[in-house]
Design a protein around this motif. Structure first.
Motif, PDB file in Angstrom:
ATOM      1  N   ALA A 215      14.252  -9.637 -24.189  1.00 19.76           N
ATOM      2  CA  ALA A 215      13.094  -8.805 -24.527  1.00 19.76           C
ATOM      3  C   ALA A 215      11.988  -8.942 -23.487  1.00 19.76           C
ATOM      4  O   ALA A 215      11.326  -7.953 -23.140  1.00 19.76           O
ATOM      5  CB  ALA A 215      12.582  -9.189 -25.912  1.00 19.76           C
ATOM      6  N   ASP A 216      11.765 -10.142 -22.967  1.00 17.13           N
ATOM      7  CA  ASP A 216      10.722 -10.339 -21.952  1.00 17.13           C
ATOM      8  C   ASP A 216      11.045  -9.602 -20.657  1.00 17.13           C
ATOM      9  O   ASP A 216      10.128  -9.178 -19.930  1.00 17.13           O
ATOM     10  CB  ASP A 216      10.543 -11.829 -21.659  1.00 17.13           C
ATOM     11  N   LEU A 217      12.339  -9.447 -20.374  1.00 20.47           N
ATOM     12  CA  LEU A 217      12.735  -8.739 -19.162  1.00 20.47           C
ATOM     13  C   LEU A 217      12.760  -7.223 -19.348  1.00 20.47           C
ATOM     14  O   LEU A 217      13.138  -6.495 -18.427  1.00 20.47           O
ATOM     15  CB  LEU A 217      14.116  -9.218 -18.710  1.00 20.47           C
ATOM     16  N   TRP A 222      19.668  -1.789 -27.589  1.00 24.33           N
ATOM     17  CA  TRP A 222      21.057  -1.528 -27.244  1.00 24.33           C
ATOM     18  C   TRP A 222      21.482  -2.314 -26.015  1.00 24.33           C
ATOM     19  O   TRP A 222      22.608  -2.821 -25.952  1.00 24.33           O
ATOM     20  CB  TRP A 222      21.265  -0.033 -27.020  1.00 24.33           C
ATOM     21  N   ARG A 223      20.586  -2.440 -25.029  1.00 29.39           N
ATOM     22  CA  ARG A 223      20.926  -3.192 -23.817  1.00 29.39           C
ATOM     23  C   ARG A 223      21.082  -4.682 -24.143  1.00 29.39           C
ATOM     24  O   ARG A 223      21.993  -5.351 -23.622  1.00 29.39           O
ATOM     25  CB  ARG A 223      19.843  -2.994 -22.757  1.00 29.39           C
ATOM     26  N   THR A 224      20.232  -5.194 -25.029  1.00 28.56           N
ATOM     27  CA  THR A 224      20.364  -6.590 -25.435  1.00 28.56           C
ATOM     28  C   THR A 224      21.671  -6.822 -26.165  1.00 28.56           C
ATOM     29  O   THR A 224      22.368  -7.828 -25.948  1.00 28.56           O
ATOM     30  CB  THR A 224      19.187  -6.992 -26.331  1.00 28.56           C
ATOM     31  N   PHE A 225      22.032  -5.879 -27.030  1.00 26.03           N
ATOM     32  CA  PHE A 225      23.294  -6.016 -27.757  1.00 26.03           C
ATOM     33  C   PHE A 225      24.483  -5.955 -26.805  1.00 26.03           C
ATOM     34  O   PHE A 225      25.414  -6.760 -26.912  1.00 26.03           O
ATOM     35  CB  PHE A 225      23.397  -4.899 -28.801  1.00 26.03           C
ATOM     36  N   ARG A 226      24.443  -5.021 -25.852  1.00 30.13           N
ATOM     37  CA  ARG A 226      25.584  -4.820 -24.965  1.00 30.13           C
ATOM     38  C   ARG A 226      25.713  -5.931 -23.930  1.00 30.13           C
ATOM     39  O   ARG A 226      26.829  -6.332 -23.584  1.00 30.13           O
ATOM     40  CB  ARG A 226      25.456  -3.465 -24.266  1.00 30.13           C
ATOM     41  N   SER A 227      24.592  -6.455 -23.432  1.00 27.90           N
ATOM     42  CA  SER A 227      24.631  -7.412 -22.325  1.00 27.90           C
ATOM     43  C   SER A 227      24.511  -8.867 -22.764  1.00 27.90           C
ATOM     44  O   SER A 227      24.907  -9.761 -22.014  1.00 27.90           O
ATOM     45  CB  SER A 227      23.518  -7.100 -21.318  1.00 27.90           C
ATOM     46  N   VAL A 228      23.960  -9.108 -23.953  1.00 27.22           N
ATOM     47  CA  VAL A 228      23.722 -10.494 -24.378  1.00 27.22           C
ATOM     48  C   VAL A 228      24.546 -10.841 -25.619  1.00 27.22           C
ATOM     49  O   VAL A 228      25.316 -11.805 -25.621  1.00 27.22           O
ATOM     50  CB  VAL A 228      22.217 -10.731 -24.650  1.00 27.22           C
ATOM     51  N   VAL A 229      24.355 -10.048 -26.671  1.00 25.02           N
ATOM     52  CA  VAL A 229      24.964 -10.402 -27.955  1.00 25.02           C
ATOM     53  C   VAL A 229      26.478 -10.197 -27.927  1.00 25.02           C
ATOM     54  O   VAL A 229      27.249 -11.088 -28.312  1.00 25.02           O
ATOM     55  CB  VAL A 229      24.322  -9.592 -29.094  1.00 25.02           C
ATOM     56  N   LEU A 230      26.922  -9.024 -27.481  1.00 23.44           N
ATOM     57  CA  LEU A 230      28.350  -8.708 -27.538  1.00 23.44           C
ATOM     58  C   LEU A 230      29.210  -9.675 -26.734  1.00 23.44           C
ATOM     59  O   LEU A 230      30.251 -10.131 -27.234  1.00 23.44           O
ATOM     60  CB  LEU A 230      28.580  -7.268 -27.089  1.00 23.44           C
TER      61      LEU A 230
END
Length: 307
Positions: A215-217, A222-230
């Motif tokens: 979030a800070d970046l 959706w980008r957090t889910f695709r790049s971090v969570v998934l």
């Protein structure tokens, strides 16, 4: 000054008075000095059971698949023949049923993953910590009910004029009735907890600082889910899919209850188990081969370590 008596003189007498070590203590000491032998003895019982009960039954299955059945007496003839496997290859019916069964298992797995993720995310990340154990227990409660009770409950729900038709009637829609869609719905409901639990464990262990850093970046949801969570929960999804895929591929009771005229590989095996056991054994090798191939594919994701 008088000198004290020498101490070493009392040591032999003490050793002589000490009782000799029993066989149990000698055995324990020997096992303590040999950790590999201790591990081998510890695993001998479960490994023996695995080899005899599981691998032995699979070997008997493959062996009996090369036998035949007498057409007059229906007795099993223990002579080697490849007729059953030739029938699997040359008959288009068996191939269609096998592909349909794999398609149903994959559809159930995808639906379980899509449905389980928001449920697991809520139980692991959104719900208050004191409510999370209760929510997990609530997710496990359907597993406490009988398989047949749940399947027949869905038969009543999906029946013509049943509960689902009554809910969809004001919208001008009809329920799926009995058939292949009903089988997918029922199997998704039955095996959903096996996908929710690994996802819940993975999301619960997801570090909060990774989400905060995303979030800070400036990354959106959706980008957090695709790049971090998934990427973090993908092994858990693959681990849960092992259960949903294998259980759906071998199921035949739900197909008989809500499947209508639908035929899957489990139904063909059940139909031939009394009339032609060698053919049923040959049919049984198809889901075993499919599950082995699926496990080899899942192994590349590292999911087997999450089981």
């Amino acid at each position: 000054m008088t000198s004290a008596p020498p101490a070493p003189a009392a040591a032999p007498a003490a050793r002589a008075a000490a009782p000799a070590a029993g066989p149990v203590r000698r055995l324990a000491g020997g096992l303590h000095r040999r950790p590999r032998l201790r591990l081998a003895l510890l695993l001998s019982a479960p490994l023996t059971w695995l080899v005899l009960a599981y691998l032995g039954s699979l070997a008997a299955l493959f062996l009996s698949a090369f036998w035949s059945t007498d057409p007059f007496t229906s007795d099993v003839v223990r002579t080697w023949t490849g007729r059953n496997f030739r029938a699997l290859v040359t008959s288009g019916v068996y191939g269609q049923v096998a592909l349909r069964s794999v398609g149903v298992a994959l559809a159930v797995t995808v639906l379980c993953a899509v449905t389980a993720f928001p449920v697991a995310f809520y139980t692991a990340r959104v719900a208050r910590p004191r409510w999370r154990p209760l929510l997990v227990v609530g997710l496990l409660m359907p597993l406490w009910a009988s398989y047949l009770v749940k399947a027949y409950a869905w038969r009543i729900i999906l029946a013509e004029g049943g509960l689902l038709d009554s809910v969809l009637a004001p919208l001008g829609l009809d329920g799926p009735g009995y058939g292949l869609p009903a089988v997918v719905i029922v199997l998704t409901y039955l095996w959903l907890p096996y996908m929710v639990l690994p996802l819940h464990a993975a999301l619960e262990q997801l570090p909060d600082n990774l989400l905060d850093a995303s979030a800070d970046l400036g990354a959106r949801t959706w980008r957090t889910f695709r790049s971090v969570v998934l990427p973090m929960v993908l092994p858990a999804v693959a681990a849960g899919s092992v259960f949903t895929f294998s259980l759906s591929l071998g199921d035949y009771i739900a197909v008989q209850i809500v499947g209508g005229k639908t035929q899957l590989i489990g139904n063909l095996i059940a139909a031939n188990i009394t009339l032609d056991p060698p053919l049923a054994a040959a049919l049984g090798t198809l889901p075993v081969a499919a599950i082995v191939l699926y496990l080899l594919a899942v192994r590349r994701t590292g999911a087997l370590g999450s089981l």
